[in-house]
Scaffold this motif. Structure first.
Motif, PDB file in Angstrom:
ATOM      1  N   TYR A  13      12.922 -28.502  56.758  1.00  0.00           N
ATOM      2  CA  TYR A  13      14.173 -28.243  56.968  1.00  0.00           C
ATOM      3  C   TYR A  13      15.533 -28.952  56.732  1.00  0.00           C
ATOM      4  O   TYR A  13      15.377 -30.142  57.561  1.00  0.00           O
ATOM      5  CB  TYR A  13      14.547 -27.120  57.985  1.00  0.00           C
ATOM      6  N   ASN A  50       6.004 -17.366  58.185  1.00  0.00           N
ATOM      7  CA  ASN A  50       7.116 -16.986  56.843  1.00  0.00           C
ATOM      8  C   ASN A  50       6.588 -17.319  55.466  1.00  0.00           C
ATOM      9  O   ASN A  50       6.690 -16.481  54.551  1.00  0.00           O
ATOM     10  CB  ASN A  50       8.386 -17.479  57.335  1.00  0.00           C
ATOM     11  N   LEU A  55       8.098 -15.249  52.528  1.00  0.00           N
ATOM     12  CA  LEU A  55       9.645 -14.971  52.935  1.00  0.00           C
ATOM     13  C   LEU A  55      10.377 -16.180  52.999  1.00  0.00           C
ATOM     14  O   LEU A  55      11.433 -16.193  52.947  1.00  0.00           O
ATOM     15  CB  LEU A  55       9.793 -14.466  54.337  1.00  0.00           C
ATOM     16  N   ASP A  56       9.565 -17.135  52.852  1.00  0.00           N
ATOM     17  CA  ASP A  56       9.931 -18.522  52.945  1.00  0.00           C
ATOM     18  C   ASP A  56       9.249 -19.536  51.753  1.00  0.00           C
ATOM     19  O   ASP A  56       7.998 -18.975  51.287  1.00  0.00           O
ATOM     20  CB  ASP A  56       9.832 -19.187  54.344  1.00  0.00           C
ATOM     21  N   ALA A  79       8.895  -9.781  45.850  1.00  0.00           N
ATOM     22  CA  ALA A  79       9.202  -8.555  46.444  1.00  0.00           C
ATOM     23  C   ALA A  79       7.974  -7.529  46.251  1.00  0.00           C
ATOM     24  O   ALA A  79       7.759  -6.774  47.221  1.00  0.00           O
ATOM     25  CB  ALA A  79      10.558  -8.054  45.863  1.00  0.00           C
ATOM     26  N   ARG A  82       5.322  -8.681  48.630  1.00  0.00           N
ATOM     27  CA  ARG A  82       5.301  -8.382  49.962  1.00  0.00           C
ATOM     28  C   ARG A  82       5.330  -7.026  50.088  1.00  0.00           C
ATOM     29  O   ARG A  82       4.679  -6.583  51.074  1.00  0.00           O
ATOM     30  CB  ARG A  82       6.959  -8.622  50.383  1.00  0.00           C
ATOM     31  N   PHE A  88       4.279  -6.311  57.396  1.00  0.00           N
ATOM     32  CA  PHE A  88       5.008  -6.968  58.341  1.00  0.00           C
ATOM     33  C   PHE A  88       5.302  -6.555  59.785  1.00  0.00           C
ATOM     34  O   PHE A  88       5.693  -5.240  59.771  1.00  0.00           O
ATOM     35  CB  PHE A  88       6.527  -7.560  57.880  1.00  0.00           C
ATOM     36  N   PHE A  90       7.169  -7.338  63.196  1.00  0.00           N
ATOM     37  CA  PHE A  90       8.440  -8.432  63.888  1.00  0.00           C
ATOM     38  C   PHE A  90       8.390  -8.141  65.452  1.00  0.00           C
ATOM     39  O   PHE A  90       8.185  -7.137  66.030  1.00  0.00           O
ATOM     40  CB  PHE A  90       9.486  -8.194  63.436  1.00  0.00           C
TER      41      PHE A  90
ATOM     42  N   ALA B 323      12.292  -8.105  52.907  1.00  0.00           N
ATOM     43  CA  ALA B 323      11.255  -8.351  53.571  1.00  0.00           C
ATOM     44  C   ALA B 323       9.920  -7.233  53.219  1.00  0.00           C
ATOM     45  O   ALA B 323       8.660  -7.474  53.097  1.00  0.00           O
ATOM     46  CB  ALA B 323      11.009  -8.314  54.977  1.00  0.00           C
ATOM     47  N   GLY B 325       9.955  -5.473  50.610  1.00  0.00           N
ATOM     48  CA  GLY B 325       9.719  -5.202  49.161  1.00  0.00           C
ATOM     49  C   GLY B 325      10.845  -4.755  48.484  1.00  0.00           C
ATOM     50  O   GLY B 325      10.611  -4.334  47.195  1.00  0.00           O
ATOM     51  N   ALA B 326      11.941  -4.777  48.697  1.00  0.00           N
ATOM     52  CA  ALA B 326      13.269  -4.225  47.982  1.00  0.00           C
ATOM     53  C   ALA B 326      13.439  -5.538  46.988  1.00  0.00           C
ATOM     54  O   ALA B 326      13.322  -6.598  47.256  1.00  0.00           O
ATOM     55  CB  ALA B 326      14.264  -4.166  48.721  1.00  0.00           C
ATOM     56  N   ILE B 409      14.219 -14.139  55.799  1.00  0.00           N
ATOM     57  CA  ILE B 409      14.260 -15.031  56.909  1.00  0.00           C
ATOM     58  C   ILE B 409      15.449 -15.099  57.697  1.00  0.00           C
ATOM     59  O   ILE B 409      15.795 -15.094  59.024  1.00  0.00           O
ATOM     60  CB  ILE B 409      13.653 -16.165  56.800  1.00  0.00           C
TER      61      ILE B 409
END
Lengths: 240, 415
Positions: A13, A50, A55-56, A79, A82, A88, A90, B323, B325-326, B409
């Motif tokens: 990062y 992630n 997501l990352d 997208a 995912r 997911f 959380f 996240a 899926g959009a 994220i």
């Protein structure tokens, strides 16, 4: 090839001083496994999750998901992956606050272009399966933590993904609901889904079948835990 | 994936717009007020223009009138302060000296006369004009004919009456031609009814006047060969302004008026008047556009701002959507659509309100006996609505870009 194949994944990062979070992670997760990624906070476990969840991004190395190299994907393809491949869960549930339970569960199908009627019927079916039928038209703010997480689980599995990625799924729950949630995840695993849980709690980790210890950006050791009931932290044991 | 007519998309937009009602309302008000100002002022301006135009209706734009005044400069042995008069001879003089004139016609008037027919009475101006006056002001006859050269030559006692005079003297008579109207003890046979509406003050309101042959008036009222005013028009291809100086010079020379004595000869040039009014309204129009578009823009910027805030507030939600899926296009469309819907609904309300108010103004004006349209055209309203959609889209551009830059994220990491 394994369902998830990581080869020498590195991630840094660059917020202020560069922070080398992942220092070469290589890991294989087979179809149908129930895996915990365990480590202290700051160990890089969430970053790893992630990356697994697309997501990352990562800096170097290779991440193969179901035989596809996940690198430089377009936003649209990411997208879609995912949406269809991954479910997911959380720590903070991440339900959309102004949508009721049913709408929240149905949302992933909306992004698949499934019609409203079919979407809602399916969402209701999943809510029923998780014992939340009567709560279908309640807003998240009217649900308890355990109920919220069950709604989130329903949302995660409604697209019948191959992988469930859970980031501290019990982090905001008391020990009894935590146990319930872990039970649910085990049931999903029994039904054939690959489940990856990120946690810092031993009580959670030892309910899975394989524990990947990660510290300081590298994998320490990998424990197999074929009989969760036998360990002191496992099923029937201490949760928290 | 992002269908335009998906019911859920719309219900979602409705949900987000109504979630923060007062804020949406206040934001929308900016756009509402902007478009309202634009449409209302434009309609009002147009109406005013039509109102003005009505005063000139039927008048030839390339016409000019001369009227004698009082000299203000001593010239060629005459003292200043001299009264003088235009003569019959001036008409021919102008025609001969200035070939570019088309029509030159003398006029005379007696103000404040009483017209009567039986018991009915009406007051107004008695005008003496020749047949060729019709070249300067379109008579718009509803009955009969206009005055002719024969009427003039024979000094006939015939008349063409104005619309208001007709209504007041002959309320029950369908066609008054052939009847006799009495003015100052003289009876004139009605040969026509004119609905001229011009109102400019050359010789008083046309509606409220009775026109008789010029020579008849000159003789009956002992005017000798005095002419009260001379009207002239320019030939095709020349403007009246370009020949005005020539005509003036002829008259000034004949009557020994100083060339630079503005008080001695009054010139009433319709062309420059039209131009002035035209410029005035162009100025008003520009101002209206400036104000309206400016207000509308600031309204749109308000929408953009609020959408920016909304996007920031919804960072978490947008992250979650991403996240699960959009696609980016779906997020983009959501923000854009919200902005467009807000702008268009507010704008349509503004247009509606403005149109309603304009029709109210129309009613008030109509109650005073004038029928003037203050309304904006349907095309303009449609154009405004389309422009609103574009404006809403533009307003949504920056916020939706911001929304697109949200990574899942960033949104999900809440610690």
């Amino acid at each position: 090839m394994s369902l998830i194949h990581l080869e020498n994944i590195e991630k840094t990062y660059h917020a202020g001083a560069p922070l080398h979070v992942l220092k070469g992670i290589s890991l294989d997760i087979e179809r149908g496994e129930f895996v915990a990624i365990m480590g202290a906070s700051g160990s890089g476990k969430s970053t790893l999750l992630n990356i697994l969840g697309i997501l990352d991004t990562y800096d170097s190395g290779e991440y193969w998901l179901n035989g596809t190299l996940i690198k430089h994907l377009s936003e649209n393809r990411a997208a879609d992956y995912r949406n269809r491949m991954i479910g997911f869960i959380f720590q903070s549930f991440n339900l959309i606050p102004f949508k009721n339970a049913l709408e929240n569960v149905a949302l992933p199908l909306f992004y698949q272009g499934v019609g409203r009627r079919r979407r809602n019927a399916l969402a209701m079916e999943y809510l029923e399966r998780l014992g939340l039928k009567e709560w279908a038209h309640h807003l998240p703010s009217e649900l308890s933590g355990g109920q919220k997480q069950r709604v989130a689980i329903a949302r995660a599995i409604i697209t019948q993904p191959q992988i469930i990625l859970a980031d501290e799924p019990t982090g905001a729950l008391d020990s009894q609901t935590s146990a319930e949630v872990m039970d649910l995840l085990r049931q999903l695993n029994d039904a054939g889904m690959t489940v990856v849980v990120v946690t810092h709690e031993s009580g959670v980790a030892y309910r899975t079948h394989k524990i990947v210890h990660i510290s300081d950006g590298v994998i320490g050791r990998i424990e197999t835990n074929l009989d969760p009931a036998a360990t002191p932290f496992g099923e029937g044991g201490l949760m928290k | 994936m992002t269908k335009l007519f998906d019911l859920d998309q719309w219900s979602e937009i409705l949900q987000t717009v109504t979630r923060n009602k007062s804020r949406s309302l206040l934001t929308a008000f900016g756009v509402f007020w902007g478009i309202f100002m634009l449409v209302f002022l434009m309609g009002g301006g147009e109406g005013l223009k039509r109102f003005m135009a009505q005063n000139f209706a039927g008048l030839a734009q390339n016409s000019c009138f001369l009227m004698p005044g009082t000299t203000s400069k001593a010239y060629k042995g005459f003292q200043s302060g001299r009264e003088w008069s235009l003569k019959n001879a001036d008409v021919d003089r102008i025609r001969r000296a200035v070939p570019a004139v088309e029509t030159v016609t003398p006029m005379a008037a007696c103000w404040g006369r009483t017209f009567s027919y039986g018991d009915q009475q009406s007051r107004g101006t008695l005008k003496g004009v020749r047949a060729d006056y019709a070249d300067i002001e379109e008579p718009h006859l509803t009955h009969g004919r206009f005055l002719t050269d024969t009427d003039e030559r024979d000094s006939r006692k015939v008349c063409v009456i104005g619309k208001r005079v007709y209504e007041e003297l002959f309320p029950d008579v369908d066609n008054p031609c052939g009847r006799y109207v009495e003015v100052d003890g003289v009876y004139y046979q009605v040969v026509g009814v004119s609905k001229m509406t011009s109102n400019i003050g050359i010789m008083g309101s046309a509606e409220q006047s009775v026109m008789i042959p010029f020579r008849t008036l000159q003789r009956l009222y002992h005017r000798g060969d005095d002419v009260q005013a001379i009207g002239f028009t320019a030939r095709r291809g020349t403007t009246v302004t370009s020949i005005q100086a020539d005509v003036e010079r002829v008259v000034r020379q004949a009557h020994l008026l100083a060339p630079d004595d503005g008080q001695a000869l009054h010139v009433f040039n319709l062309e420059t008047l039209f131009q002035m009014i035209d410029n005035l309204f162009r100025g008003i129009e520009t101002l209206v556009w400036l104000i309206g578009v400016g207000t509308l823009l600031s309204g749109a910027i308000g929408v953009s701002n609020i959408m920016m805030v909304t996007v920031r507030e919804r960072t978490g939600e947008i992250g979650i959507r991403r996240a699960i899926g959009a696609r980016p296009s779906s997020i983009l469309w959501q923000v854009m659509a919200e902005s467009i819907v807000l702008t268009v609904i507010a704008g349509l309300a503004g247009i509606t309100f403005a149109v309603a108010l304009l029709s109210g103004v129309e009613h008030i004006v109509a109650a005073q006996g004038e029928t003037i349209s203050f309304q904006v055209s349907f095309g303009l309203a449609l154009g405004a609505a389309a422009a609103l959609a574009v404006l809403g889209g533009l307003a949504g551009l920056a916020p939706s870009m911001r929304a697109l830059s949200i990574r899942p994220i960033d949104a999900i990491r809440d610690e």
